[in-house]
Write a protein that holds these residues in place. Sequence first.
Motif, PDB file in Angstrom:
ATOM      1  N   PRO A  15       0.098   5.819  -3.356  1.00 51.26           N
ATOM      2  CA  PRO A  15      -0.827   5.577  -2.239  1.00 51.26           C
ATOM      3  C   PRO A  15      -1.549   4.247  -2.312  1.00 51.26           C
ATOM      4  O   PRO A  15      -1.968   3.707  -1.307  1.00 51.26           O
ATOM      5  N   ASN A  16      -1.673   3.696  -3.524  1.00 55.07           N
ATOM      6  CA  ASN A  16      -2.524   2.516  -3.671  1.00 55.07           C
ATOM      7  C   ASN A  16      -1.897   1.373  -4.491  1.00 55.07           C
ATOM      8  O   ASN A  16      -2.606   0.710  -5.241  1.00 55.07           O
ATOM      9  N   GLY A  17      -0.601   1.137  -4.351  1.00 58.02           N
ATOM     10  CA  GLY A  17       0.040   0.055  -5.117  1.00 58.02           C
ATOM     11  C   GLY A  17      -0.496  -1.301  -4.669  1.00 58.02           C
ATOM     12  O   GLY A  17      -0.623  -1.558  -3.476  1.00 58.02           O
ATOM     13  N   ARG A  18      -0.820  -2.175  -5.631  1.00 56.43           N
ATOM     14  CA  ARG A  18      -1.434  -3.464  -5.277  1.00 56.43           C
ATOM     15  C   ARG A  18      -0.877  -4.601  -6.126  1.00 56.43           C
ATOM     16  O   ARG A  18      -0.597  -4.413  -7.304  1.00 56.43           O
ATOM     17  N   CYS A  19      -0.804  -5.778  -5.536  1.00 58.23           N
ATOM     18  CA  CYS A  19      -0.534  -6.994  -6.308  1.00 58.23           C
ATOM     19  C   CYS A  19      -1.881  -7.469  -6.832  1.00 58.23           C
ATOM     20  O   CYS A  19      -2.816  -7.661  -6.039  1.00 58.23           O
ATOM     21  N   ILE A  20      -1.983  -7.711  -8.138  1.00 58.93           N
ATOM     22  CA  ILE A  20      -3.279  -8.093  -8.723  1.00 58.93           C
ATOM     23  C   ILE A  20      -3.773  -9.461  -8.262  1.00 58.93           C
ATOM     24  O   ILE A  20      -4.912  -9.812  -8.484  1.00 58.93           O
ATOM     25  N   VAL A  21      -2.899 -10.224  -7.638  1.00 61.68           N
ATOM     26  CA  VAL A  21      -3.326 -11.524  -7.095  1.00 61.68           C
ATOM     27  C   VAL A  21      -3.865 -11.328  -5.673  1.00 61.68           C
ATOM     28  O   VAL A  21      -5.040 -11.589  -5.380  1.00 61.68           O
ATOM     29  N   HIS A  22      -3.023 -10.840  -4.787  1.00 61.57           N
ATOM     30  CA  HIS A  22      -3.387 -10.734  -3.365  1.00 61.57           C
ATOM     31  C   HIS A  22      -4.495  -9.715  -3.092  1.00 61.57           C
ATOM     32  O   HIS A  22      -5.219  -9.834  -2.107  1.00 61.57           O
ATOM     33  N   ASP A  27      10.933   8.140  12.546  1.00 63.12           N
ATOM     34  CA  ASP A  27       9.531   7.760  12.774  1.00 63.12           C
ATOM     35  C   ASP A  27       8.684   7.917  11.526  1.00 63.12           C
ATOM     36  O   ASP A  27       7.510   7.557  11.513  1.00 63.12           O
ATOM     37  N   VAL A  28       9.288   8.543  10.497  1.00 66.43           N
ATOM     38  CA  VAL A  28       8.565   8.685   9.223  1.00 66.43           C
ATOM     39  C   VAL A  28       9.391   7.981   8.143  1.00 66.43           C
ATOM     40  O   VAL A  28      10.586   8.215   8.004  1.00 66.43           O
ATOM     41  N   ILE A  29       8.711   7.105   7.411  1.00 65.79           N
ATOM     42  CA  ILE A  29       9.404   6.298   6.407  1.00 65.79           C
ATOM     43  C   ILE A  29       8.639   6.408   5.088  1.00 65.79           C
ATOM     44  O   ILE A  29       7.412   6.283   5.076  1.00 65.79           O
ATOM     45  N   ILE A  30       9.366   6.625   4.008  1.00 60.88           N
ATOM     46  CA  ILE A  30       8.722   6.515   2.679  1.00 60.88           C
ATOM     47  C   ILE A  30       8.801   5.043   2.305  1.00 60.88           C
ATOM     48  O   ILE A  30       9.891   4.450   2.320  1.00 60.88           O
ATOM     49  N   PHE A  31       7.652   4.463   1.953  1.00 60.28           N
ATOM     50  CA  PHE A  31       7.614   3.018   1.692  1.00 60.28           C
ATOM     51  C   PHE A  31       6.778   2.741   0.445  1.00 60.28           C
ATOM     52  O   PHE A  31       5.675   3.258   0.293  1.00 60.28           O
ATOM     53  N   GLY A  32       7.276   1.898  -0.440  1.00 62.76           N
ATOM     54  CA  GLY A  32       6.480   1.557  -1.622  1.00 62.76           C
ATOM     55  C   GLY A  32       6.977   0.270  -2.239  1.00 62.76           C
ATOM     56  O   GLY A  32       7.982  -0.280  -1.821  1.00 62.76           O
ATOM     57  N   PRO A  33       6.300  -0.247  -3.260  1.00 58.60           N
ATOM     58  CA  PRO A  33       5.036   0.262  -3.792  1.00 58.60           C
ATOM     59  C   PRO A  33       3.798  -0.494  -3.263  1.00 58.60           C
ATOM     60  O   PRO A  33       2.693  -0.190  -3.684  1.00 58.60           O
ATOM     61  N   ASP A  34       3.950  -1.460  -2.338  1.00 58.16           N
ATOM     62  CA  ASP A  34       2.772  -2.235  -1.937  1.00 58.16           C
ATOM     63  C   ASP A  34       2.060  -1.607  -0.737  1.00 58.16           C
ATOM     64  O   ASP A  34       2.599  -1.585   0.374  1.00 58.16           O
ATOM     65  N   ALA A  35       0.830  -1.112  -0.971  1.00 52.02           N
ATOM     66  CA  ALA A  35       0.087  -0.438   0.102  1.00 52.02           C
ATOM     67  C   ALA A  35      -0.345  -1.420   1.197  1.00 52.02           C
ATOM     68  O   ALA A  35      -0.413  -1.046   2.376  1.00 52.02           O
ATOM     69  N   ASN A  36      -0.621  -2.678   0.824  1.00 50.69           N
ATOM     70  CA  ASN A  36      -1.017  -3.652   1.852  1.00 50.69           C
ATOM     71  C   ASN A  36       0.153  -3.959   2.782  1.00 50.69           C
ATOM     72  O   ASN A  36      -0.002  -3.982   4.007  1.00 50.69           O
ATOM     73  N   LEU A  37       1.312  -4.165   2.197  1.00 52.41           N
ATOM     74  CA  LEU A  37       2.498  -4.430   3.017  1.00 52.41           C
ATOM     75  C   LEU A  37       2.806  -3.190   3.865  1.00 52.41           C
ATOM     76  O   LEU A  37       3.171  -3.306   5.043  1.00 52.41           O
ATOM     77  N   ALA A  38       2.617  -2.010   3.277  1.00 57.40           N
ATOM     78  CA  ALA A  38       2.856  -0.761   4.011  1.00 57.40           C
ATOM     79  C   ALA A  38       1.926  -0.668   5.230  1.00 57.40           C
ATOM     80  O   ALA A  38       2.360  -0.320   6.338  1.00 57.40           O
TER      81      ALA A  38
END
Length: 309
Positions: free
Chosen positions: A168-175, A141-152
């Motif tokens: 905590p805050n990985g982002r694609c500079i386009v989306h 029930d707990v997953i480490i997920f990265g690096p896209d925070a929006n997808l997370a």
Amino acid sequence: MPKIEELINEIKKLKKEKNAVILGHNYMDYSVQLVSDFTGDSYDLALKKTDAKIIVFAGVYFMAEQAAALNPDKKVLSPDPNAGCSLSDSLDPETLKRYKELYPNAPVVLYVNTSIYTKALADYIVTSSTAVKVVKKLNSDVIIFGPDANLANYVERQTGKKIVKVPPNGRCIVHANYTRQLVELARRKYPNAILMAHPESPLEVLQAADFVGSTNQMIQFAKESKYNEFIVATEIGMINALQLKVPNKKFYPLVTTESCACARCPYMAMITLEKIKRSLEEEIYEVRVPLEVAQKAKEAFERTVRLLE
Ligand code: 13P
Ligand code: SF4
């Protein structure tokens, strides 16, 4: 500068002479898509098998690295090794190791937009088309997920699991630039169009979308949809892929190059016909991945494919 048609013919000739194929991401420039033997999203491109001796990867560097890891018997060339990715750059192996220590029982699920060295530390490697399915199937029930925070955030919503975001805050500079307001403006401008959004977009955009999916899933959806017009919330190169593969329908970018420089991914734009030609002629720049790193990343990738079967 040679004309585009000349360049395209020269590249086609070089491909034959050298027994090479070009794999092109859906975001590539129209001309690059024309010389590609195969175009697709990151999942398709990663799984692509070929008899050719050389693979020229027309996409950003982490994609070429992945092709090199999955095809150790081939020469994989990147037309421009400086074609990075803001997501891939946001997560290094040391940071991921620290999170693994903090949550020792949580499986590590990494989005494909990561360097091969970070992928070597993952249990599963997902793309935008597989992230939700994989996380749902995991017995935790707990997953480490990265690096896209929006997808997370999107995966968290769709699965109800606790997603530990790394970073905590990985982002694609386009989306990252897409907003609800832009969606409303586009809907007013194109009242007959429905909205397709890439899951790297912020949650407020995904919630407003009629369809959420990877670049290939968008193509499929547009082909099968009863609608004829689509607003497309992803990198503007995608309009080329949609027009080539679904020629009878209309596609409008959510953000145009006139309204924001962010419409085009600056890294994807670095891959040009000139660089592809040079890459083939001089067989540069070869992507080399240490064997042990490649093996670990390959295992994580294959584990993911098995889970999805
Ligand atoms: P896809 O996996 O949908 O092709 O997306 C890759 C990417 O870089 C999106 O910005
Ligand atoms: Fe990376 Fe975004 Fe460019 Fe895709 S569009 S390669 S996620 S910076």
